[in-house]
Design a protein around this motif. Structure first.
Motif, PDB file in Angstrom:
ATOM      1  N   LEU A 253      47.122  33.624  59.096  1.00  0.00           N
ATOM      2  CA  LEU A 253      45.775  34.189  59.058  1.00  0.00           C
ATOM      3  C   LEU A 253      45.753  35.601  58.484  1.00  0.00           C
ATOM      4  CD1 LEU A 253      42.750  34.115  59.744  1.00  0.00           C
ATOM      5  CD2 LEU A 253      43.356  34.866  62.060  1.00  0.00           C
ATOM      6  N   ASP A 254      46.704  36.438  58.885  1.00  0.00           N
ATOM      7  CA  ASP A 254      46.725  37.815  58.392  1.00  0.00           C
ATOM      8  C   ASP A 254      46.811  37.856  56.870  1.00  0.00           C
ATOM      9  OD1 ASP A 254      46.530  38.767  60.944  1.00  0.00           O
ATOM     10  OD2 ASP A 254      48.669  39.144  61.187  1.00  0.00           O
ATOM     11  N   GLN A 255      47.648  36.988  56.312  1.00  0.00           N
ATOM     12  CA  GLN A 255      47.798  36.952  54.860  1.00  0.00           C
ATOM     13  C   GLN A 255      46.530  36.434  54.198  1.00  0.00           C
ATOM     14  OE1 GLN A 255      50.618  38.120  53.130  1.00  0.00           O
ATOM     15  NE2 GLN A 255      49.076  38.021  51.493  1.00  0.00           N
ATOM     16  N   LEU A 256      45.895  35.422  54.818  1.00  0.00           N
ATOM     17  CA  LEU A 256      44.652  34.879  54.274  1.00  0.00           C
ATOM     18  C   LEU A 256      43.573  35.958  54.228  1.00  0.00           C
ATOM     19  CD1 LEU A 256      42.792  32.592  53.305  1.00  0.00           C
ATOM     20  CD2 LEU A 256      42.416  31.992  55.717  1.00  0.00           C
ATOM     21  N   ILE A 257      43.425  36.710  55.311  1.00  0.00           N
ATOM     22  CA  ILE A 257      42.423  37.779  55.356  1.00  0.00           C
ATOM     23  C   ILE A 257      42.711  38.828  54.294  1.00  0.00           C
ATOM     24  CG2 ILE A 257      41.504  39.656  56.753  1.00  0.00           C
ATOM     25  CD1 ILE A 257      41.959  37.917  59.229  1.00  0.00           C
ATOM     26  N   ALA A 258      43.980  39.226  54.181  1.00  0.00           N
ATOM     27  CA  ALA A 258      44.357  40.239  53.184  1.00  0.00           C
ATOM     28  C   ALA A 258      44.073  39.742  51.768  1.00  0.00           C
ATOM     29  CB  ALA A 258      45.830  40.594  53.340  1.00  0.00           C
ATOM     30  N   ASP A 259      44.414  38.489  51.490  1.00  0.00           N
ATOM     31  CA  ASP A 259      44.184  37.926  50.160  1.00  0.00           C
ATOM     32  C   ASP A 259      42.693  37.853  49.840  1.00  0.00           C
ATOM     33  OD1 ASP A 259      46.904  37.641  49.859  1.00  0.00           O
ATOM     34  OD2 ASP A 259      46.932  35.490  50.292  1.00  0.00           O
ATOM     35  N   MET A 260      41.896  37.427  50.829  1.00  0.00           N
ATOM     36  CA  MET A 260      40.452  37.309  50.606  1.00  0.00           C
ATOM     37  C   MET A 260      39.832  38.679  50.360  1.00  0.00           C
ATOM     38  SD  MET A 260      39.581  34.080  50.711  1.00  0.00           S
ATOM     39  CE  MET A 260      37.814  34.168  50.963  1.00  0.00           C
ATOM     40  N   GLU A 261      40.232  39.670  51.140  1.00  0.00           N
ATOM     41  CA  GLU A 261      39.667  41.016  50.961  1.00  0.00           C
ATOM     42  C   GLU A 261      40.069  41.604  49.611  1.00  0.00           C
ATOM     43  OE1 GLU A 261      40.794  43.282  54.383  1.00  0.00           O
ATOM     44  OE2 GLU A 261      39.397  42.245  55.724  1.00  0.00           O
ATOM     45  N   LYS A 262      41.328  41.385  49.223  1.00  0.00           N
ATOM     46  CA  LYS A 262      41.789  41.904  47.928  1.00  0.00           C
ATOM     47  C   LYS A 262      41.040  41.233  46.776  1.00  0.00           C
ATOM     48  CE  LYS A 262      44.494  43.899  44.853  1.00  0.00           C
ATOM     49  NZ  LYS A 262      44.023  43.158  43.642  1.00  0.00           N
ATOM     50  N   GLN A 263      40.889  39.927  46.838  1.00  0.00           N
ATOM     51  CA  GLN A 263      40.199  39.231  45.760  1.00  0.00           C
ATOM     52  C   GLN A 263      38.715  39.577  45.742  1.00  0.00           C
ATOM     53  OE1 GLN A 263      41.597  37.543  43.258  1.00  0.00           O
ATOM     54  NE2 GLN A 263      39.519  37.534  42.412  1.00  0.00           N
ATOM     55  N   ALA A 264      38.133  39.819  46.917  1.00  0.00           N
ATOM     56  CA  ALA A 264      36.738  40.236  46.976  1.00  0.00           C
ATOM     57  C   ALA A 264      36.553  41.586  46.284  1.00  0.00           C
ATOM     58  CB  ALA A 264      36.267  40.308  48.425  1.00  0.00           C
ATOM     59  N   GLN A 265      37.518  42.491  46.462  1.00  0.00           N
ATOM     60  CA  GLN A 265      37.459  43.785  45.787  1.00  0.00           C
ATOM     61  C   GLN A 265      37.553  43.615  44.269  1.00  0.00           C
ATOM     62  OE1 GLN A 265      40.756  45.548  47.871  1.00  0.00           O
ATOM     63  NE2 GLN A 265      39.447  46.602  49.362  1.00  0.00           N
ATOM     64  N   ASP A 266      38.410  42.700  43.830  1.00  0.00           N
ATOM     65  CA  ASP A 266      38.512  42.427  42.391  1.00  0.00           C
ATOM     66  C   ASP A 266      37.212  41.837  41.859  1.00  0.00           C
ATOM     67  OD1 ASP A 266      41.108  43.331  42.507  1.00  0.00           O
ATOM     68  OD2 ASP A 266      42.018  41.335  42.535  1.00  0.00           O
ATOM     69  N   LEU A 267      36.586  40.986  42.665  1.00  0.00           N
ATOM     70  CA  LEU A 267      35.334  40.364  42.241  1.00  0.00           C
ATOM     71  C   LEU A 267      34.220  41.390  42.111  1.00  0.00           C
ATOM     72  CD1 LEU A 267      33.710  37.767  41.634  1.00  0.00           C
ATOM     73  CD2 LEU A 267      33.280  37.575  44.085  1.00  0.00           C
ATOM     74  N   VAL A 268      34.155  42.343  43.029  1.00  0.00           N
ATOM     75  CA  VAL A 268      33.120  43.377  42.985  1.00  0.00           C
ATOM     76  C   VAL A 268      33.155  44.115  41.653  1.00  0.00           C
ATOM     77  CG1 VAL A 268      32.488  45.633  43.938  1.00  0.00           C
ATOM     78  CG2 VAL A 268      32.857  43.696  45.470  1.00  0.00           C
ATOM     79  N   ALA A 269      34.351  44.347  41.137  1.00  0.00           N
ATOM     80  CA  ALA A 269      34.490  45.064  39.864  1.00  0.00           C
ATOM     81  C   ALA A 269      33.899  44.275  38.698  1.00  0.00           C
ATOM     82  CB  ALA A 269      35.962  45.364  39.597  1.00  0.00           C
ATOM     83  N   GLN A 270      33.684  42.978  38.900  1.00  0.00           N
ATOM     84  CA  GLN A 270      33.129  42.140  37.835  1.00  0.00           C
ATOM     85  C   GLN A 270      31.638  41.869  38.021  1.00  0.00           C
ATOM     86  OE1 GLN A 270      35.693  38.802  36.549  1.00  0.00           O
ATOM     87  NE2 GLN A 270      37.048  39.361  38.247  1.00  0.00           N
ATOM     88  N   MET A 271      31.050  42.380  39.110  1.00  0.00           N
ATOM     89  CA  MET A 271      29.641  42.145  39.413  1.00  0.00           C
ATOM     90  C   MET A 271      28.791  43.294  38.858  1.00  0.00           C
ATOM     91  SD  MET A 271      30.382  40.820  43.316  1.00  0.00           S
ATOM     92  CE  MET A 271      28.663  40.796  43.856  1.00  0.00           C
ATOM     93  N   ALA A 272      27.724  42.939  38.153  1.00  0.00           N
ATOM     94  CA  ALA A 272      26.891  43.965  37.514  1.00  0.00           C
ATOM     95  C   ALA A 272      26.156  44.825  38.531  1.00  0.00           C
ATOM     96  CB  ALA A 272      25.891  43.289  36.567  1.00  0.00           C
ATOM     97  N   ALA A 273      25.629  44.215  39.596  1.00  0.00           N
ATOM     98  CA  ALA A 273      24.855  44.968  40.584  1.00  0.00           C
ATOM     99  C   ALA A 273      25.057  44.390  41.981  1.00  0.00           C
ATOM    100  CB  ALA A 273      23.373  44.954  40.213  1.00  0.00           C
ATOM    101  N   PRO A 274      26.256  44.564  42.554  1.00  0.00           N
ATOM    102  CA  PRO A 274      26.518  43.987  43.883  1.00  0.00           C
ATOM    103  C   PRO A 274      25.666  44.651  44.963  1.00  0.00           C
ATOM    104  CG  PRO A 274      28.298  45.463  43.223  1.00  0.00           C
ATOM    105  CD  PRO A 274      27.409  45.316  42.036  1.00  0.00           C
ATOM    106  N   LYS A 275      25.124  43.827  45.872  1.00  0.00           N
ATOM    107  CA  LYS A 275      24.329  44.343  46.991  1.00  0.00           C
ATOM    108  C   LYS A 275      25.084  44.266  48.302  1.00  0.00           C
ATOM    109  CE  LYS A 275      19.826  43.165  44.980  1.00  0.00           C
ATOM    110  NZ  LYS A 275      18.576  42.351  45.162  1.00  0.00           N
TER     111      LYS A 275
END
Length: 335
Positions: A253-275
């Motif tokens: 679980l710890d690794q899953l949470i870390a991976d999801m948070e890291k990928q979410a941060q990468d995704l934010v950088a690709q979003m034009a106007a994240p809310k």
């Protein structure tokens, strides 16, 4: 001026205002007259909410073809509410429940193949809760095929996707030669280029769900809420479980949470106007709901019954206040 003298465009605007639930609450409202009926049916099926039994009745009707064509031509939002096996007048044999599961997935597959041809469909919501006996709490049984969900995700014009499938794992359909190779996370990720809103809770998930197929800095996606907590997913079932990684993850679980948070941060950088972009979990022993806000880097505590996007109470602020108080007391002691 009589209501029936209004143009079709004006009538449709009126029907939009009263909402499709106005017609579903009393179907006689569809049959005022021939001119009215055609427009009213279009408005009625614009937001199509369906559960298991009405879907079975619809597909058993001699008018199923015309009804589904009307849904296809009208639907903008499809809302599926699934609860598993419900005929608990007696305890069914395992074979009966297996046959019911196959029938349900056949019905859903047929609906999906029709709906996916819709040019108007923009919103897809599917909720699948745990099936339960009203008196005996039976072991949770999986009842939704992976290939069924995969077919729904073939819709090409979606702007909003909500999947709350915490009541069942997605199981391979042994009648399908290819379902073993389906990976629902990558299928969802393929929709990120058109989606504006994504909400997910599944029993198995991985960070691939937040990886667009192509890198971009102009994604129209502005809301992402992923819950890894499976707690309290049914009124009669209390669970302290978290989702598991789709593949084999040595970190659990710890690794899953870390991976999801890291990928979410990468995704934010690709979003034009994240809310809002959040990864939700819970902490024991009281099953305290927490949400990591990717945009601020802060974790907030959510109250019981709170929505996933509620403001919450910042946990870091509490820690800082406690540290300040301890430091203040220490200074007073030193003095």
């Amino acid at each position: 001026m009589s209501l029936f003298q209004l143009s079709p465009e004006i009538l449709l605007l009126i029907f939009d205002h009263v909402d499709s639930s106005y017609f579903r609450s009393d179907l006689s409202r569809l049959t005022v007259c021939k001119q009215w009926s055609k427009l009213a049916h279009t408005a009625c099926f614009r937001d199509f909410y369906v559960t298991q039994r009405p879907l079975r009745r619809l597909l058993s009707s001699p008018y199923v073809r015309s009804s589904l064509l009307l849904v296809k031509d009208s639907v903008k939002a499809l809302d599926l509410d699934l609860k598993g096996f419900e005929d608990w007048d007696y305890t069914p044999l395992r074979e009966e429940r297996t046959a019911w599961t196959a029938e349900l997935n056949n019905d859903l597959f047929y609906l999906a193949t029709i709906i996916n041809k819709s040019r108007k469909l923009r919103i897809l919501r599917i909720q699948a809760t745990s099936e339960h006996h009203p008196e005996l709490l039976l072991e949770r049984r999986d009842y939704l095929f992976l290939s069924t969900i995969y077919t729904f995700l073939s819709a090409s014009n979606l702007t909003s996707l909500e999947l709350d499938l915490c009541g069942t794992r997605l199981i391979p359909d042994h009648s399908s030669d290819h379902s073993e190779g389906f990976h629902v996370c990558t299928r969802i990720a393929a929709l990120l280029t058109t989606l504006r809103r994504l909400r997910l809770r599944m029993r198995t998930i991985c960070a691939d769900v937040l990886k667009p197929r192509q890198h971009s800095t102009t994604l129209r996606l502005n809301e992402v809420l992923i819950s890894l907590s499976l707690s309290n997913e049914s009124p009669l079932i209390t669970s302290a479980a978290h989702a598991k990684c789709c593949g084999s993850s040595p970190g659990g679980l710890d690794q899953l949470i870390a991976d999801m948070e890291k990928q979410a941060q990468d995704l934010v950088a690709q979003m034009a106007a994240p809310k809002i972009v959040r990864i939700l979990t819970h902490a024991l022993p009281g099953i305290e709901m927490r949400a990591f806000d990717v945009l601020t880097g802060r974790t907030v505590r959510l109250s019981d019954g709170a929505e996933w996007d509620d403001d919450g109470e910042a946990i870091e602020d509490e820690v800082s206040d406690e540290e300040s108080e301890i430091a203040s007391l220490s200074s007073e002691d030193d003095g």
